[in-house]
Design a protein around this motif. Structure first.
Motif, PDB file in Angstrom:
ATOM      1  N   SER A  11      77.457 -80.428  69.603  1.00  0.00           N
ATOM      2  CA  SER A  11      77.310 -81.949  70.847  1.00  0.00           C
ATOM      3  C   SER A  11      76.340 -82.889  70.571  1.00  0.00           C
ATOM      4  CB  SER A  11      77.464 -80.750  72.183  1.00  0.00           C
ATOM      5  OG  SER A  11      77.968 -80.087  72.326  1.00  0.00           O
ATOM      6  N   GLU A  44      75.948 -86.882  69.907  1.00  0.00           N
ATOM      7  CA  GLU A  44      76.349 -88.989  70.044  1.00  0.00           C
ATOM      8  C   GLU A  44      75.374 -89.179  69.150  1.00  0.00           C
ATOM      9  OE1 GLU A  44      78.176 -89.393  74.119  1.00  0.00           O
ATOM     10  OE2 GLU A  44      76.689 -89.956  73.449  1.00  0.00           O
ATOM     11  N   GLN A  96      81.404 -88.975  68.688  1.00  0.00           N
ATOM     12  CA  GLN A  96      81.309 -88.074  69.434  1.00  0.00           C
ATOM     13  C   GLN A  96      81.579 -86.929  68.782  1.00  0.00           C
ATOM     14  OE1 GLN A  96      83.018 -88.845  73.061  1.00  0.00           O
ATOM     15  NE2 GLN A  96      81.478 -88.665  74.090  1.00  0.00           N
ATOM     16  N   ASP A 140      81.316 -82.181  68.120  1.00  0.00           N
ATOM     17  CA  ASP A 140      80.974 -80.855  68.987  1.00  0.00           C
ATOM     18  C   ASP A 140      79.882 -80.020  67.718  1.00  0.00           C
ATOM     19  OD1 ASP A 140      82.534 -81.130  71.163  1.00  0.00           O
ATOM     20  OD2 ASP A 140      84.565 -80.547  70.224  1.00  0.00           O
ATOM     21  N   SER A 184      86.067 -85.290  65.446  1.00  0.00           N
ATOM     22  CA  SER A 184      85.027 -86.686  66.394  1.00  0.00           C
ATOM     23  C   SER A 184      85.861 -87.411  66.755  1.00  0.00           C
ATOM     24  CB  SER A 184      84.140 -87.149  64.975  1.00  0.00           C
ATOM     25  OG  SER A 184      85.282 -88.523  64.323  1.00  0.00           O
TER      26      SER A 184
END
Length: 480
Positions: free
Chosen positions: A272, A274, A331, A333, A351
């Protein structure tokens, strides 16, 4: 797909030409049929082409962050301009009719879902997936070849030192170049490319004496590489079960291409994440025969500066996707982190994009280092290692960017500490200092900057080059 943006579509394109062609198709209204499913997971339509029948294209977002492209055109680009054009048309709100999933795509979805179910069932029924077994016999043979290649490299370097750089002529350089080609048979492509870099420096330097400092630095690098690699490989040969080196970039310097599965097994992942790209640059690495698309990113959670490096061999460049600047927040995971130091290389498989908000800019400024002595200490600790990246990047806060003379600028922090700025660390056609003169005065006070450091062996001082400036409302990129 509800958050589909133009920046995201740009990032999917294999090169700048595909972006232009896709935009042109959308602008010329080349899609007489434009459809979207009610759940917004599938775009499909028809595009006018050179044949009698239009091309049928679709983009399937059933797996978020991993779109599937389909088109009946003969193009070898992926995604093709028709897929991109349909996406640009959707982003531009060209008007899409709501329709059911076509039967052929529904069938493909079912087959993909069944394959995934079988895979998950197999994983749940069996024991946890064990690490891949090492073929000890093959590994020992490979290490023996690598050690032999390092011995050749060591002899070549000693030959260069013994003869002296000043005595090198075209004939002797060509002789060493021919010998360097032998390294391709010893599983150390990274070392071979570094030797080619040295030979290119000696062959192409207009002012031989001016290149001696760089050449000496490269010779020191080889000495350290041979010494540390030999010790490491001999230890692995005696203990084949010994895990690969992950505390440094030694494996990659020898030429190992890390697989994502390896990084996952070694625990080099982060969930997770960013990321916001702060700078981007493409260049040609002639020693390795490839184009390098490099992006510098900040982890919005902790401020770590990461690097992405996309490699496109000259021979296959036209068939490979060309990376470009990205202006949205990425973003993912699962972030894969390669062995490295201040700016470890990263990569991700899937993404999503979201727009950048002013809150992101303000957060980046908050994450910037405020103490220049602390930053400089970390940089010096890295660059003093001959095998480390000699040009690390850091995000620093500054009180002001000040012009000293016609060619010199400095960064000044709140404690009145300074970092001298230069504009020639990177071989780029643009001069970052020129852009500074176009910025508003308030953008050069109490902001944050991404800078790249370099230790000058001749003068013994640490200098930096501005790469980008972050204000409360925008990111100003000084490289392009």
């Amino acid at each position: 797909m509800n958050t589909l943006t133009e920046a995201y579509v740009d990032s999917l394109a294999p090169n700048a030409g595909a972006i232009k062609n896709g935009r042109d198709l959308a602008r010329k209204n080349s899609f007489p049929v434009r459809c979207v499913t009610e759940d917004r997971t599938l775009l499909f339509g028809a595009c006018k082409g050179s044949g009698k029948e239009p091309y049928r294209c679709s983009i399937d977002f059933i797996q978020e962050g991993n779109p599937v492209f389909r088109c009946t055109c003969p193009s070898r680009q992926f995604p093709c301009k028709h897929n991109l054009g349909l996406l640009y048309a959707y982003v531009a709100n060209a008007g899409f009719e709501t329709a059911d999933v076509p039967a052929d795509i529904a069938d493909k979805r079912d087959k993909a879902e069944k394959r995934e179910e079988k895979k998950q069932a197999a994983e749940s029924e069996g024991a946890p997936k064990a690490p891949r077994k090492v073929n000890k016999s093959a590994l020992v043979k490979k290490i023996a070849a690598q050690l032999e290649g390092l011995s050749i490299l060591d002899k070549l370097v000693l030959q260069l030192v013994h003869n002296g750089l000043g005595s090198m002529d075209k004939k002797s350089i060509q002789l060493i170049d021919d010998q360097a080609k032998q390294l391709g048979n010893y599983y150390i492509p990274g070392a071979q490319a570094a030797l080619r870099e040295l030979l290119l420096l000696l062959r192409e330097a207009n002012d031989r004496e001016a290149s001696y400092t760089q050449a000496i630095e490269q010779l020191i690098y080889f000495q350290s590489l041979v010494k540390k690699s030999r010790s490491y490989l001999e230890q692995r040969a005696e203990q084949p079960d010994l895990p690969m080196e992950t505390d440094s970039t030694l494996e990659e310097l020898l030429g190992h291409a890390w697989q994502l599965a390896e990084l996952r097994e070694l625990g080099r992942t982060k969930p997770s994440v960013e990321l916001l790209q702060l700078s981007f640059l493409s260049y040609a690495d002639h020693a390795r025969g490839e184009f390098v698309d490099t992006g510098w990113w900040i982890d919005l959670e902790d401020g770590t500066i990461r690097v992405t490096r996309h490699l496109r061999p000259f021979r296959a460049a036209k068939q490979m996707k060309e990376e470009d600047s990205i202006y949205a927040v990425i973003q993912t995971d699962e972030l894969f982190i390669y062995p490295g130091e201040l700016n470890a290389r990263v990569r991700w498989e899937h993404s999503r994009f979201r727009d950048v908000h002013e809150a992101d800019y303000r957060k980046v400024k908050q994450l910037a280092a405020v103490s220049y002595p602390d930053v400089i200490k970390k940089v010096k600790n890295q660059v003093k290692n001959p095998l480390s990246d000699k040009m690390p990047a850091a995000l620093v806060a500054f009180q002001s960017v000040e012009r000293v003379d016609d060619e010199t600028y400095i960064l000044r922090d709140a404690q009145n500490k300074q970092i001298p700025l230069v504009s020639n660390l990177l071989e780029t056609p643009q001069q970052p200092h020129v852009i500074l003169g176009l910025m508003q005065p308030e953008e050069l006070k109490d902001q944050a900057a991404l800078i790249m450091f370099r230790h000058e062996m001749d003068s013994g001082r640490l200098v930096a080059q501005l790469m980008s400036i972050m204000t409360d409302s925008r990111l100003v990129r000084l490289l392009y």
